[in-house]
Design an enzyme around this catalytic site. Structure first.
Site, PDB file in Angstrom:
ATOM      1  N   SER A 137       0.815  -1.212   0.000  1.00 58.84           N
ATOM      2  CA  SER A 137       0.000   0.000   0.000  1.00 58.84           C
ATOM      3  C   SER A 137       0.845   1.257   0.000  1.00 58.84           C
ATOM      4  O   SER A 137       1.918   1.299   0.600  1.00 58.84           O
ATOM      5  CB  SER A 137      -0.886   0.007   1.255  1.00 58.84           C
ATOM      6  OG  SER A 137      -1.495   1.270   1.424  1.00 58.84           O
ATOM      7  N   TYR A 151      -1.539   0.152  10.707  1.00 63.60           N
ATOM      8  CA  TYR A 151      -1.784  -0.513   9.420  1.00 63.60           C
ATOM      9  C   TYR A 151      -0.568  -0.350   8.501  1.00 63.60           C
ATOM     10  O   TYR A 151      -0.025  -1.332   7.990  1.00 63.60           O
ATOM     11  CB  TYR A 151      -3.023   0.080   8.750  1.00 63.60           C
ATOM     12  CG  TYR A 151      -3.159  -0.283   7.291  1.00 63.60           C
ATOM     13  CD1 TYR A 151      -3.064   0.680   6.300  1.00 63.60           C
ATOM     14  CD2 TYR A 151      -3.369  -1.606   6.911  1.00 63.60           C
ATOM     15  CE1 TYR A 151      -3.165   0.344   4.974  1.00 63.60           C
ATOM     16  CE2 TYR A 151      -3.470  -1.946   5.580  1.00 63.60           C
ATOM     17  CZ  TYR A 151      -3.369  -0.965   4.609  1.00 63.60           C
ATOM     18  OH  TYR A 151      -3.459  -1.288   3.274  1.00 63.60           O
ATOM     19  N   LYS A 196       2.333  -3.205   6.974  1.00 66.84           N
ATOM     20  CA  LYS A 196       2.681  -3.388   5.565  1.00 66.84           C
ATOM     21  C   LYS A 196       4.205  -3.268   5.381  1.00 66.84           C
ATOM     22  O   LYS A 196       4.822  -4.037   4.656  1.00 66.84           O
ATOM     23  CB  LYS A 196       1.968  -2.349   4.691  1.00 66.84           C
ATOM     24  CG  LYS A 196       0.474  -2.575   4.541  1.00 66.84           C
ATOM     25  CD  LYS A 196       0.155  -3.870   3.821  1.00 66.84           C
ATOM     26  CE  LYS A 196      -1.323  -4.060   3.585  1.00 66.84           C
ATOM     27  NZ  LYS A 196      -1.637  -5.347   2.938  1.00 66.84           N
TER      28      LYS A 196
END
Ligand code: WQD
Length: 379
Positions: A149, A173, A177
């Site tokens: 992402s 989050y 990643k």
């Protein structure tokens, strides 16, 4: 024929990529816990791919397509479970070759939610990836496309953002990643033979033009486009525009929106490149390279679909940045891939999905097989 395992393949990006892979002639096995995906999505994918009917293989295991092995197999399972993963590689891999490659979509992806539930995000996103890599090692599979992402880049004033920009995530989050990307780089460096693509998505939006599959977030959408579609469908009162005083042309946030079908095709190309070239670790931004503001999207949606969207400009959302746009040239150079669909295509296709499915898949959430035909256990 390549057999590909999609983790999280019943979700938004996964289901659209599943369709692209089936149409390219691959066999697809999906493992999904349905926490943010629906078996109905894959039932519709099997219709769109013209696979024929579903049949039950075992509890919570379904297959579509005639003959053995099925073109599409769906297993309910958790990527953190070695047993579930082994079942996917063994049962689902049915064909002689087993599973040839994995596309890893399974994971949690809500920025705001990750702030309140960091441990859950580290467990699902990072422990899940560790278990998957261990299972790939047990089954001799070393080709992986990872759903990464642009959130990794954090708040930056780089416009556009190249893959070489520093990774400076600002929420759990994003940190998960970054951790998985680091882990994959370590695995690739330690063991010869790995073919890995890290695909850093910018803002995937829209839906398949048929209106049969699309984005169906649980609860109140965190992201702009699904929220905007729900306002248009009357499920939400009005759109709140987070900030009208950003240093952008119209004062609202600018992002790089790409059609989910362009993104799905990008996964198909990444798989082809990995299979055709020597082992490597490939890191690519997947974006259009064009920035559009919140109000650009609102106006395009209104003009494309002939409706009016009520909105109000409110305070900025914590953690937001003014502009996030991809430097997309590396994906074009390495894969010959770039987005083909416009903002109007995004708005038209997103509305086709939302207007035909006001409650998403919940309106017809049917288990594959149970609703189409009486499930015939395989003798
Ligand atoms: C887009 C723009 C908001 C909602 C997120 C995460 C991550 C990534 C992409 C997976 C911003 C504005 C939003 C609303 C608004 N996905 N907005 N009103 O934050 O760019 O990125 O999605 O990795 O999940 O990084 O996407 O759609 O939330 O916001 O005005 O109700 O729309 O301020 O400018 P974002 P978004």
């Amino acid at each position: 024929m390549t057999t590909v395992l999609l983790t999280g393949g019943a979700g938004f990006i996964g289901s659209h990529t599943c369709l692209v892979l089936l149409e390219a002639g691959h066999r697809v096995v999906v493992i999904d816990d349905f926490s943010n995906g629906s078996p109905e999505a894959l039932r519709r994918v099997s219709e769109l791919a013209r696979l024929g009917s579903w049949r039950q293989l075992a509890p919570e295991q379904w297959a579509a397509g005639e003959g053995q092995p099925a073109r599409l197999t769906l297993l309910k399972g958790d990527v953190r479970s070695p047993q579930d993963l082994d079942r996917a590689f063994e049962d689902g891999g049915g064909g002689d070759s087993g599973i040839d490659a994995v596309l890893h979509f399974a994971g949690l992806k809500a920025v705001g939610e990750s702030m309140g539930q960091p441990l859950r995000y580290w467990d699902v996103n990072v422990v899940g990836a560790v278990r998957l890599l261990e299972a790939m090692g047990r089954h001799g599979c070393q080709t992986l496309v990872f759903s990464s992402s642009a959130t990794l880049y954090g708040i930056t004033d780089r416009v556009p953002i190249p893959e070489t920009a520093p990774l400076q995530p600002i929420n759990p989050y994003g940190y998960t990643k970054a951790a998985v990307e680091r882990m994959l780089a370590d695995v690739a460096a330690s063991t010869p033979g790995w073919r890995i693509a890290l695909l850093r998505y910018f803002n995937p939006v829209g839906a398949h033009p048929s209106g049969r599959i699309g984005e169906d977030p649980n609860g109140r959408p965190n992201n702009l486009f699904p929220f905007l579609c729900q306002v248009a469908a009357g499920r939400r009162q009005q759109l709140e525009v987070f900030g009208g005083d950003w240093p952008t042309p119209d004062g609202t946030g600018v992002r790089d929106y790409l059609h989910v079908m362009d993104l799905a095709e990008g996964h198909g190309r990444a798989l082809e490149v990995l299979q055709a070239e020597p082992p490597q670790l490939l890191t690519l931004n997947l974006g259009s390279g064009c920035g559009h503001s919140v109000l650009d999207l609102v106006r395009s949606f209104e003009a494309t679909n002939g409706l009016t969207l009520p909105y109000a400009v409110v305070d900025r959302r914590p953690g937001d940045s003014a502009i996030s746009v991809a430097d997309h040239r590396e994906a074009e150079r390495r894969m010959g891939w770039r987005t083909k669909r416009s903002l109007a295509d995004i708005c038209r296709d997103g509305w086709a999905w939302q207007s035909a499915n006001p409650e998403g898949y919940r309106g017809s959430d049917r288990q594959p097989g149970r609703s189409l035909i009486q499930a015939q256990p395989v003798s």
